[in-house]
Design a protein around this motif. Structure first.
Motif, PDB file in Angstrom:
ATOM      1  N   LEU A   1       0.851  -1.228  -0.074  1.00 27.60           N
ATOM      2  CA  LEU A   1       0.079  -0.067   0.066  1.00 27.60           C
ATOM      3  C   LEU A   1       0.846   1.202  -0.001  1.00 27.60           C
ATOM      4  CD1 LEU A   1      -2.779  -0.974   2.575  1.00 27.60           C
ATOM      5  CD2 LEU A   1      -3.123  -0.862   0.179  1.00 27.60           C
ATOM      6  N   THR A   2       2.067   1.191   0.674  1.00 31.19           N
ATOM      7  CA  THR A   2       2.964   2.344   0.875  1.00 31.19           C
ATOM      8  C   THR A   2       3.265   2.585  -0.585  1.00 31.19           C
ATOM      9  OG1 THR A   2       3.493   2.015   3.088  1.00 31.19           O
ATOM     10  CG2 THR A   2       5.159   3.078   1.515  1.00 31.19           C
ATOM     11  N   GLY A   3       4.037   1.494  -1.232  1.00 31.69           N
ATOM     12  CA  GLY A   3       4.281   1.739  -2.628  1.00 31.69           C
ATOM     13  C   GLY A   3       3.287   2.193  -3.756  1.00 31.69           C
ATOM     14  N   PHE A   4       2.052   1.600  -3.612  1.00 30.34           N
ATOM     15  CA  PHE A   4       0.936   2.084  -4.547  1.00 30.34           C
ATOM     16  C   PHE A   4       0.557   3.497  -4.376  1.00 30.34           C
ATOM     17  CE2 PHE A   4      -1.456  -2.294  -5.616  1.00 30.34           C
ATOM     18  CZ  PHE A   4      -0.230  -2.652  -6.093  1.00 30.34           C
ATOM     19  N   GLY A   5       0.766   3.787  -3.079  1.00 35.48           N
ATOM     20  CA  GLY A   5       0.565   5.366  -2.716  1.00 35.48           C
ATOM     21  C   GLY A   5       1.522   6.339  -3.215  1.00 35.48           C
ATOM     22  N   ALA A   6       2.759   5.783  -3.282  1.00 39.12           N
ATOM     23  CA  ALA A   6       4.034   6.578  -3.728  1.00 39.12           C
ATOM     24  C   ALA A   6       3.748   6.694  -5.163  1.00 39.12           C
ATOM     25  CB  ALA A   6       5.211   5.965  -3.265  1.00 39.12           C
ATOM     26  N   ALA A   7       3.256   5.494  -5.789  1.00 32.95           N
ATOM     27  CA  ALA A   7       3.148   5.709  -7.371  1.00 32.95           C
ATOM     28  C   ALA A   7       2.049   6.362  -7.743  1.00 32.95           C
ATOM     29  CB  ALA A   7       2.973   4.245  -7.979  1.00 32.95           C
ATOM     30  N   LEU A   8       1.072   6.454  -7.047  1.00 35.02           N
ATOM     31  CA  LEU A   8      -0.186   7.170  -7.109  1.00 35.02           C
ATOM     32  C   LEU A   8       0.364   8.825  -7.080  1.00 35.02           C
ATOM     33  CD1 LEU A   8      -3.399   7.653  -7.866  1.00 35.02           C
ATOM     34  CD2 LEU A   8      -3.616   7.446  -5.488  1.00 35.02           C
ATOM     35  N   GLU A   9       0.893   9.045  -6.168  1.00 39.10           N
ATOM     36  CA  GLU A   9       1.190  10.402  -5.955  1.00 39.10           C
ATOM     37  C   GLU A   9       2.172  11.033  -6.854  1.00 39.10           C
ATOM     38  OE1 GLU A   9       3.417  13.372  -2.379  1.00 39.10           O
ATOM     39  OE2 GLU A   9       2.975  11.168  -1.949  1.00 39.10           O
ATOM     40  N   ALA A  10       3.093  10.034  -7.472  1.00 38.79           N
ATOM     41  CA  ALA A  10       4.214  10.449  -8.534  1.00 38.79           C
ATOM     42  C   ALA A  10       3.321  10.675 -10.063  1.00 38.79           C
ATOM     43  CB  ALA A  10       5.413   9.208  -8.639  1.00 38.79           C
ATOM     44  N   GLY A  11       2.221  10.162 -10.215  1.00 39.63           N
ATOM     45  CA  GLY A  11       1.512  10.408 -11.302  1.00 39.63           C
ATOM     46  C   GLY A  11       1.729   9.197 -12.198  1.00 39.63           C
ATOM     47  N   HIS A  12       1.862   8.000 -11.811  1.00 39.46           N
ATOM     48  CA  HIS A  12       2.243   6.754 -12.661  1.00 39.46           C
ATOM     49  C   HIS A  12       0.651   6.384 -13.103  1.00 39.46           C
ATOM     50  CE1 HIS A  12       6.228   6.502 -12.451  1.00 39.46           C
ATOM     51  NE2 HIS A  12       6.293   6.547 -11.029  1.00 39.46           N
ATOM     52  N   ASP A  13       0.424   5.574 -13.901  1.00 42.59           N
ATOM     53  CA  ASP A  13      -1.108   5.002 -14.479  1.00 42.59           C
ATOM     54  C   ASP A  13      -1.276   3.626 -13.700  1.00 42.59           C
ATOM     55  OD1 ASP A  13      -1.533   7.321 -16.092  1.00 42.59           O
ATOM     56  OD2 ASP A  13       0.219   6.680 -17.440  1.00 42.59           O
ATOM     57  N   ILE A  14      -0.246   2.774 -13.850  1.00 43.00           N
ATOM     58  CA  ILE A  14      -0.392   1.504 -13.455  1.00 43.00           C
ATOM     59  C   ILE A  14       0.666   1.094 -12.387  1.00 43.00           C
ATOM     60  CG2 ILE A  14      -0.450  -0.945 -14.169  1.00 43.00           C
ATOM     61  CD1 ILE A  14      -1.526  -0.187 -16.950  1.00 43.00           C
ATOM     62  N   ALA A  15       0.248   0.209 -11.272  1.00 41.28           N
ATOM     63  CA  ALA A  15       1.239  -0.135 -10.593  1.00 41.28           C
ATOM     64  C   ALA A  15       1.142  -1.394 -10.476  1.00 41.28           C
ATOM     65  CB  ALA A  15       1.046   0.384  -8.962  1.00 41.28           C
ATOM     66  N   VAL A  16       2.531  -2.336 -10.460  1.00 45.37           N
ATOM     67  CA  VAL A  16       2.599  -3.859 -10.296  1.00 45.37           C
ATOM     68  C   VAL A  16       3.429  -4.179  -9.061  1.00 45.37           C
ATOM     69  CG1 VAL A  16       3.371  -5.785 -11.923  1.00 45.37           C
ATOM     70  CG2 VAL A  16       2.747  -3.718 -12.960  1.00 45.37           C
ATOM     71  N   LYS A  17       2.771  -5.235  -8.506  1.00 48.66           N
ATOM     72  CA  LYS A  17       3.398  -5.549  -7.256  1.00 48.66           C
ATOM     73  C   LYS A  17       3.913  -7.163  -7.287  1.00 48.66           C
ATOM     74  CE  LYS A  17       3.467  -7.952  -3.137  1.00 48.66           C
ATOM     75  NZ  LYS A  17       3.318  -9.403  -3.030  1.00 48.66           N
ATOM     76  N   ILE A  18       5.272  -7.060  -7.200  1.00 46.09           N
ATOM     77  CA  ILE A  18       6.105  -8.498  -6.978  1.00 46.09           C
ATOM     78  C   ILE A  18       6.794  -8.521  -5.905  1.00 46.09           C
ATOM     79  CG2 ILE A  18       6.159  -8.604  -9.887  1.00 46.09           C
ATOM     80  CD1 ILE A  18       8.967  -7.905  -9.394  1.00 46.09           C
ATOM     81  N   ASP A  19       7.095  -9.935  -5.347  1.00 45.63           N
ATOM     82  CA  ASP A  19       7.919  -9.979  -4.541  1.00 45.63           C
ATOM     83  C   ASP A  19       9.409 -10.021  -4.839  1.00 45.63           C
ATOM     84  OD1 ASP A  19       5.411 -10.256  -2.927  1.00 45.63           O
ATOM     85  OD2 ASP A  19       5.593 -12.502  -3.058  1.00 45.63           O
ATOM     86  N   GLY A  20      10.160  -9.867  -3.683  1.00 42.02           N
ATOM     87  CA  GLY A  20      11.453  -9.861  -3.785  1.00 42.02           C
ATOM     88  C   GLY A  20      12.375 -11.079  -3.813  1.00 42.02           C
ATOM     89  N   ASP A  21      11.696 -12.170  -3.286  1.00 40.41           N
ATOM     90  CA  ASP A  21      12.269 -13.489  -3.089  1.00 40.41           C
ATOM     91  C   ASP A  21      12.469 -14.176  -4.219  1.00 40.41           C
ATOM     92  OD1 ASP A  21       9.783 -14.247  -3.756  1.00 40.41           O
ATOM     93  OD2 ASP A  21       9.294 -14.913  -1.932  1.00 40.41           O
ATOM     94  N   GLY A  22      12.282 -13.498  -5.476  1.00 42.52           N
ATOM     95  CA  GLY A  22      12.659 -14.414  -6.973  1.00 42.52           C
ATOM     96  C   GLY A  22      11.700 -15.422  -7.274  1.00 42.52           C
ATOM     97  N   GLN A  23      10.561 -15.662  -6.668  1.00 41.90           N
ATOM     98  CA  GLN A  23       9.351 -16.627  -6.911  1.00 41.90           C
ATOM     99  C   GLN A  23       8.422 -15.947  -8.146  1.00 41.90           C
ATOM    100  OE1 GLN A  23       6.786 -18.109  -3.915  1.00 41.90           O
ATOM    101  NE2 GLN A  23       8.595 -18.687  -2.698  1.00 41.90           N
ATOM    102  N   MET A  24       8.735 -14.851  -8.360  1.00 46.98           N
ATOM    103  CA  MET A  24       7.734 -14.064  -9.424  1.00 46.98           C
ATOM    104  C   MET A  24       8.546 -13.454 -10.459  1.00 46.98           C
ATOM    105  SD  MET A  24       5.179 -12.223  -6.962  1.00 46.98           S
ATOM    106  CE  MET A  24       3.979 -13.047  -5.638  1.00 46.98           C
ATOM    107  N   ASP A  25       8.524 -14.033 -11.869  1.00 48.83           N
ATOM    108  CA  ASP A  25       9.341 -13.473 -13.024  1.00 48.83           C
ATOM    109  C   ASP A  25       8.880 -12.064 -13.344  1.00 48.83           C
ATOM    110  OD1 ASP A  25      10.443 -13.398 -15.152  1.00 48.83           O
ATOM    111  OD2 ASP A  25       9.924 -15.131 -16.020  1.00 48.83           O
ATOM    112  N   PRO A  26       9.761 -11.267 -13.343  1.00 49.79           N
ATOM    113  CA  PRO A  26       9.306  -9.791 -13.735  1.00 49.79           C
ATOM    114  C   PRO A  26       9.183  -9.844 -15.178  1.00 49.79           C
ATOM    115  CG  PRO A  26      11.353  -9.854 -12.225  1.00 49.79           C
ATOM    116  CD  PRO A  26      10.905 -11.292 -12.663  1.00 49.79           C
ATOM    117  N   GLN A  27       9.615 -10.740 -16.143  1.00 51.46           N
ATOM    118  CA  GLN A  27       9.309 -10.825 -17.446  1.00 51.46           C
ATOM    119  C   GLN A  27       7.955 -11.072 -17.825  1.00 51.46           C
ATOM    120  OE1 GLN A  27      11.616  -9.900 -19.778  1.00 51.46           O
ATOM    121  NE2 GLN A  27      13.007  -9.460 -17.948  1.00 51.46           N
ATOM    122  N   LEU A  28       7.091 -11.274 -16.766  1.00 56.63           N
ATOM    123  CA  LEU A  28       5.743 -11.539 -16.854  1.00 56.63           C
ATOM    124  C   LEU A  28       5.150 -10.152 -16.945  1.00 56.63           C
ATOM    125  CD1 LEU A  28       4.932 -14.853 -15.094  1.00 56.63           C
ATOM    126  CD2 LEU A  28       5.634 -14.397 -17.350  1.00 56.63           C
TER     127      LEU A  28
END
Length: 339
Positions: free
Chosen positions: A77-104
């Motif tokens: 929620l902190t990250g999404f709020g920062a992205a909204l405040e910065a004026g981005h259109d879409i926010a994507v959340k992934i984990d930092g443990d390597g289980q989720m492929d950023p190429q997707l």
């Protein structure tokens, strides 16, 4: 589609808690189409934020620090709020443990950019091969939680509710009361409930999960009862919001009357069974019918109400409604200024 992506500002949010052994590889794999990357150090004892700053060479990366641990949902929620405040259109959340492929990431943002949906989430149950690779405890737990989530969120076509690979149009996120969204591991399920109340369109994205040497912070035995309580609470709230306050239809009557009839039949039958077991007198056919008919009729009403609920999923993307409202407001301002 590539032209549409180039005109869309994309932010990636990565909650960081004990991910030092994988975060560098995750950051290096994030595609160039992403405009900004928010790494949220959730009061990590390993100082993930400082580690990222020491190894990072990507100008897109911004480290945000929590003074106190808020949980994976709070970091998101902190990250999404920062992205909204910065004026981005879409926010994507992934984990930092390597289980989720950023190429997707393109698979998750394309349906949102095209205006088809408001929110996308991963589904590891799409392919049977992925299921076979998952730990058996997770398969069983996700199957149970999947059904509970369908009932509480109202998204009956969605599976794998605890999947944290998600993307959202930030104009839709702005409509949600982030202070009420769960900060713990229930946040994925809780945000689905709140998206349904807002009438946002949600879509599953097939994906494969990677299981390596990472250690999950999620303990199944600690979340079973909190998750059950959360789903029951959200199901009750959704019924009040959707079938009593916002609208009142035949399904509302079925949801109210069905359980009452079933309870009456069960209690009436149990009481006469109790009396007959002690008195030795068999229940009369009339008493049996008075117990059976309300239960049968009540179950029919409940099934009819659930069938209506399944067909009542949001169909019109909320982002389109938001854009039309903004355009009308702008036109009204121009017309008013002309006068």
């Amino acid at each position: 589609m590539m032209e549409a992506i180039s005109k869309t500002s994309i932010a990636v949010v990565i909650p960081c808690y004990q991910v030092k052994s994988h975060i560098q590889q995750v950051l290096e794999a994030i595609p160039d189409l992403v405009n900004e990357i928010y790494c949220v150090d959730d009061a990590c004892p390993d100082k993930s934020g400082a580690f990222i700053e020491s190894i990072n060479r990507d100008k897109r990366v911004t480290v945000i620090r929590h003074q106190e641990n808020r949980g994976v949902g709070g970091a998101m929620l902190t990250g999404f709020g920062a992205a909204l405040e910065a004026g981005h259109d879409i926010a994507v959340k992934i984990d930092g443990d390597g289980q989720m492929d950023p190429q997707l990431i393109p698979l998750f943002i394309n349906p949102i950019i095209s205006g088809q949906v408001d929110y996308t989430k991963g589904n590891r149950f799409w392919d049977s091969r992925s299921i076979l690779e998952m730990p058996k405890v997770r398969v069983f737990g996700n199957a149970i939680l999947g059904f509970l989530n369908k009932f509480s969120s109202g998204y009956w076509r969605i599976m794998d509710p605890t999947n944290g690979y998600v993307a959202i149009h930030l104009s839709v996120f702005a409509l949600l009361d982030s202070s009420k969204i769960a900060n713990n591991y229930f946040f994925e399920s809780d945000i689905l409930f709140r998206l349904n109340v807002a009438r946002a369109v949600v879509q599953d994205i097939p994906m494969e999960a990677k299981y390596g040497t990472e250690v999950s912070n999620l303990k199944i035995h600690k979340i079973v009862f909190p998750f059950l309580a959360g789903h029951l609470r959200n199901a009750s709230k959704r019924f009040v919001y959707s079938y009593l306050l916002r609208d009142f239809s035949l399904a509302s009557i079925e949801f109210l009357l069905g359980p009452l009839l079933v309870c009456f039949g069960v209690l009436f039958g149990a009481w006469h069974w109790y009396l007959s077991s002690f008195s030795g007198l068999q229940a009369t056919p009339g008493q049996v019918m008075l117990a059976a008919l309300p239960m049968i009729g009540g179950l029919q009403l409940i099934l009819s109400a659930l069938n209506f609920d399944m067909t009542n999923e949001p169909r019109i993307p909320l982002q389109q409604t938001i854009r039309r409202s903004a355009a009308l407001k702008d036109n009204s301002s121009v017309d008013g200024g002309g006068k």
